[in-house]
Design a protein around this motif. Structure first.
Motif, short mmCIF file in Angstrom:
data_model
loop_
_atom_site.label_atom_id
_atom_site.label_comp_id
_atom_site.label_asym_id
_atom_site.label_seq_id
_atom_site.Cartn_x
_atom_site.Cartn_y
_atom_site.Cartn_z
N GLY A 164 0.83 -1.21 0.00
CA GLY A 164 0.00 0.00 0.00
C GLY A 164 0.86 1.25 0.00
N PRO A 165 0.20 2.41 -0.05
CA PRO A 165 0.92 3.68 -0.20
C PRO A 165 1.93 3.97 0.91
CG PRO A 165 -1.46 4.02 -0.43
CD PRO A 165 -1.26 2.59 -0.07
N ASP A 166 1.61 3.57 2.16
CA ASP A 166 2.52 3.90 3.25
C ASP A 166 3.91 3.35 3.01
OD1 ASP A 166 0.11 4.72 4.17
OD2 ASP A 166 0.36 3.94 6.20
N SER A 167 3.97 2.06 2.66
CA SER A 167 5.30 1.48 2.48
C SER A 167 5.87 1.80 1.10
CB SER A 167 5.27 -0.04 2.70
OG SER A 167 4.44 -0.63 1.75
N ALA A 168 4.99 2.10 0.12
CA ALA A 168 5.50 2.45 -1.21
C ALA A 168 6.28 3.75 -1.17
CB ALA A 168 4.35 2.55 -2.22
N ILE A 169 6.00 4.60 -0.19
CA ILE A 169 6.74 5.86 -0.08
C ILE A 169 8.23 5.58 0.12
CG2 ILE A 169 7.18 7.85 1.41
CD1 ILE A 169 4.17 7.99 1.83
N ALA A 170 8.53 4.55 0.89
CA ALA A 170 9.94 4.20 1.10
C ALA A 170 10.57 3.86 -0.24
CB ALA A 170 10.06 3.04 2.08
N PHE A 171 9.80 3.16 -1.08
CA PHE A 171 10.33 2.85 -2.41
C PHE A 171 10.59 4.13 -3.18
CE2 PHE A 171 9.16 3.14 -6.79
CZ PHE A 171 10.23 2.47 -7.37
N CYS B 101 -1.77 8.01 -8.62
CA CYS B 101 -0.82 9.01 -8.10
C CYS B 101 -1.44 9.81 -6.96
CB CYS B 101 -0.40 9.98 -9.20
SG CYS B 101 -0.04 9.20 -10.79
N LEU B 102 -2.79 9.88 -6.94
CA LEU B 102 -3.47 10.78 -6.01
C LEU B 102 -3.25 10.38 -4.55
CD1 LEU B 102 -6.77 11.27 -8.04
CD2 LEU B 102 -4.88 12.90 -7.78
N ALA B 103 -2.98 9.07 -4.32
CA ALA B 103 -2.75 8.61 -2.94
C ALA B 103 -1.61 9.38 -2.30
CB ALA B 103 -2.44 7.11 -2.93
N CYS B 104 -0.66 9.84 -3.11
CA CYS B 104 0.51 10.55 -2.56
C CYS B 104 0.69 11.96 -3.11
CB CYS B 104 1.77 9.76 -2.83
SG CYS B 104 1.79 8.11 -2.15
N HIS B 105 -0.04 12.32 -4.16
CA HIS B 105 0.11 13.66 -4.74
C HIS B 105 -1.21 14.43 -4.80
CE1 HIS B 105 4.29 13.02 -5.79
NE2 HIS B 105 3.99 11.92 -6.43
N GLY B 106 -2.28 13.83 -4.27
CA GLY B 106 -3.59 14.48 -4.33
C GLY B 106 -3.83 15.40 -3.13
N ASP B 107 -5.09 15.58 -2.82
CA ASP B 107 -5.51 16.43 -1.70
C ASP B 107 -5.10 15.77 -0.38
OD1 ASP B 107 -6.83 17.84 0.24
OD2 ASP B 107 -8.82 17.65 -0.67
N PRO B 108 -4.30 16.44 0.46
CA PRO B 108 -3.86 15.83 1.72
C PRO B 108 -5.03 15.35 2.57
CG PRO B 108 -2.70 17.89 1.34
CD PRO B 108 -3.74 17.78 0.26
N ALA B 109 -6.18 16.02 2.46
CA ALA B 109 -7.33 15.63 3.27
C ALA B 109 -7.81 14.22 2.93
CB ALA B 109 -8.47 16.64 3.07
N MET C 193 -5.65 11.82 1.78
CA MET C 193 -4.54 10.87 1.90
C MET C 193 -4.69 10.09 3.20
SD MET C 193 -1.17 13.03 0.91
CE MET C 193 -1.05 13.95 -0.61
N SER C 194 -4.13 8.86 3.21
CA SER C 194 -4.20 8.11 4.46
C SER C 194 -3.29 8.82 5.48
CB SER C 194 -3.73 6.67 4.23
OG SER C 194 -2.32 6.60 4.23
N PRO C 195 -3.66 8.75 6.77
CA PRO C 195 -2.86 9.43 7.79
C PRO C 195 -1.41 8.95 7.77
CG PRO C 195 -4.93 8.63 8.72
CD PRO C 195 -4.87 8.11 7.32
N GLY C 196 -1.21 7.66 7.48
CA GLY C 196 0.15 7.12 7.44
C GLY C 196 0.97 7.78 6.35
N VAL C 197 0.37 7.96 5.17
CA VAL C 197 1.06 8.60 4.06
C VAL C 197 1.41 10.03 4.44
CG1 VAL C 197 0.73 9.52 1.71
CG2 VAL C 197 0.10 7.15 2.22
N ALA D 200 4.59 18.77 -3.41
CA ALA D 200 4.04 17.93 -4.50
C ALA D 200 2.72 17.28 -4.14
CB ALA D 200 5.07 16.89 -4.92
N PHE D 201 1.79 18.08 -3.63
CA PHE D 201 0.45 17.57 -3.33
C PHE D 201 -0.58 18.55 -3.87
CE2 PHE D 201 2.25 19.86 0.25
CZ PHE D 201 1.31 20.87 0.43
N GLY D 202 -1.86 18.17 -3.80
CA GLY D 202 -2.90 19.07 -4.27
C GLY D 202 -3.14 18.97 -5.77
#
Ligand code: HEC
Length: 201
Positions: free
Chosen positions: A63-70, A152-160, A162-166, A179-181
């Protein structure tokens, strides 16, 4: 500091492919020989494909939380790995997450132009090749637009949304994150392939 060469008869931006004919200031578009163009397009496609493939796999794994590390570690590694003899490949953004991906002034003007074209609903060129002169000599740069897709929106979309972890991971890793919004279909940035032009003197 680089500056764009303004060559007689070549002033303005002319899309090499696609229907865009608008002209931002100070960009010189060139048409390199077909071997060079194929090499640069191959490098752009290699990076874009490699990243999307690896990102998709990372998302499926954790999921997005761990994909950020990638994204944080592997994207830079893949970018460095994509370097070939005399050719470098990197990603830039209209608003960046990692300051290492900041565009220079020439690239920024081109991104602003492409973003305006996109917002106006006009088709973007698949890629644009410009000549840039710097202290170390001139280089060709192929600039290929990157658009925001659903994933892409999971990490670059509206912060509201996004998952809290991301949100937390991004805030911790990228304190200056811009790089959000972004919205679906919006211009996110570009892949840039740069190739030195050998000096003839
Ligand atoms: C799992 C979260 C995540 C997803 C999903 C994601 N990104 Fe990113 N993106 C990042 C991170 C983290 C960085 C910073 C990477 C680095 O350190 O170079 C980044 C950087 C970028 C950059 C380089 C410019 C910058 O802001 O530093 C571009 C361009 C980009 N992403 C486009 C996309 C596109 C297009 C998609 C969808 C296909 C996407 N991203 C999906 C997290 C993500």
């Amino acid at each position: 500091m680089s500056r764009v060469l303004v060559a007689a008869g070549l002033v303005g931006l002319v899309a090499l492919s696609g229907g865009c004919r608008a002209r931002p200031p100070e960009a010189t578009v060139v048409a390199p020989d077909s071997t060079t163009l194929a090499e640069m397009r191959g490098a752009a496609g290699g990076l874009a494909g490699g990243l999307v493939g690896a990102l998709t796999a990372a998302l499926a794994r954790g999921g997005p939380d761990s994909a950020i590390a990638f994204c944080a570690d592997s994207a830079q590694v893949l970018t460095a790995r994509a370097q070939r003899e005399g050719v470098t490949v990197r990603r830039i953004g209209t608003r960046v997450r990692n300051p290492a991906n900041q565009p220079d002034s020439v690239e920024r003007r081109l991104l602003e132009h492409l973003a305006a074209e996109r917002s106006a609903g006009r088709p973007l060129p698949a890629d644009t090749v410009i000549v840039v002169a710097g202290a170390g000599g001139s280089e060709l740069r192929l600039v290929r637009p990157i658009l925001i897709a659903e994933g892409c929106l999971a990490c670059h979309g509206d912060p509201a949304t996004m998952s809290p972890g991301v949100r937390q991971t991004l805030a911790a890793r990228y304190p200056g994150d811009q790089a959000f919004g972004y919205r679906l279909g919006e211009l996110r940035g570009a892949v840039v392939v740069a190739k030195r032009i050998p000096r003839t003197d």
